[in-house]
Design an enzyme around this catalytic site. Sequence first.
Site, PDB file in Angstrom:
ATOM      1  N   GLY A  80      -1.791   4.778  -4.272  1.00  0.00           N
ATOM      2  CA  GLY A  80      -2.530   3.549  -4.505  1.00  0.00           C
ATOM      3  C   GLY A  80      -1.846   2.335  -3.924  1.00  0.00           C
ATOM      4  O   GLY A  80      -1.500   2.286  -2.739  1.00  0.00           O
ATOM      5  N   ASP A  95      -7.108  -1.774   5.630  1.00  0.00           N
ATOM      6  CA  ASP A  95      -7.975  -2.937   5.854  1.00  0.00           C
ATOM      7  C   ASP A  95      -8.956  -3.108   4.698  1.00  0.00           C
ATOM      8  O   ASP A  95      -9.228  -4.229   4.247  1.00  0.00           O
ATOM      9  CB  ASP A  95      -8.749  -2.766   7.157  1.00  0.00           C
ATOM     10  N   SER A 118       0.847  -1.202   0.000  1.00  0.00           N
ATOM     11  CA  SER A 118       0.000   0.000   0.000  1.00  0.00           C
ATOM     12  C   SER A 118       0.874   1.240   0.000  1.00  0.00           C
ATOM     13  O   SER A 118       1.861   1.330   0.733  1.00  0.00           O
ATOM     14  CB  SER A 118      -0.949  -0.006   1.204  1.00  0.00           C
TER      15      SER A 118
END
Length: 322
Positions: free
Chosen positions: A228, A255, A223
């Site tokens: 992005g 998450d 991440s």
Amino acid sequence: MASILCYTLNPAFDLAISLDHLQPGTVHRAGASQLDPAGKGINVGRVLRRLGHTVRLGGLLGRDNAAPFHELFRREQMESVFVEVEGSTRINVKLAEADGRVSDLNGPGPSITAADWQHLLQATPRQLAGIDAVVVSGSLPPGVSTDDFARWLLVLVDSGLPVWMDTSGSGLHAVRQTTVTLLKPNEEELAQLLGHALPDSGDLDAAAREVVGSGWSQQVLLSLGGAGACWFEGTSMWQAIPPEVIVRNTVCAGDTLLAAALHGQLSGWSREAGLRFAVALAAECVRHVGPGDPEAADFAELLAKVRMGTPALQTSATEMPE
């Protein structure tokens, strides 16, 4: 749809506070505040449930303030197999400023005894019954060592089920003792795992490929905050870049990214399609408190605006806090 078991060994109540600007040492007037039962695996489970999957939640939960967690599980129709332990589940404070910056104050969690840990170990095989994939998310609570965690991970991996992992701190190094299906670090966690700084995109690319090449994880989902995410598998890499959105709170973004990517994997989508979907849902998430909402009215528009990156990994100074 699939059945997924999401483990959170150190859940928390998340106290999200919105304010214009954080100035240490002064009194602040919050614009809004919200206290919710949470934890990384629980957040992942909530997204997967919204995407239509059956979700079972496990881990270690403080008995003294467990009631709000069980109410959340009932309301969102997620089965709980948590092992309850003496003490209270911790409170994590998330201070979200108007410019999108988030400061975290994370509590340690209740101290886990040898008997508590043995209870979880004994319960794990039956908790895995009927499950299609396992997610292990979050930090280790006091009393659980890296070696303890690594031995438990081996039980999960030896079950033959896909094991997706998102952790930090001492738990992150347990991945060196096994081979999980997918590891989802951010830039800081990847550097922590490799033991040295990763100052530019070339270093990040090489580090993610080293994790795969070392056999610690078959895949890496990296991440990158505002840039992005990248998905590494074998010698291949895919990057998806999100559309610009107004960032309100980034707490559940990682998450949401993991849950949406797992949804794509379990649905048989291509890596590109799964990553595009995951990055779009993470972009939806940062606009508000809580996990991403795949039913958002403009989600199709967000998805259409995701761009696939060039072979050279692109990064951003803005990181999704974990």
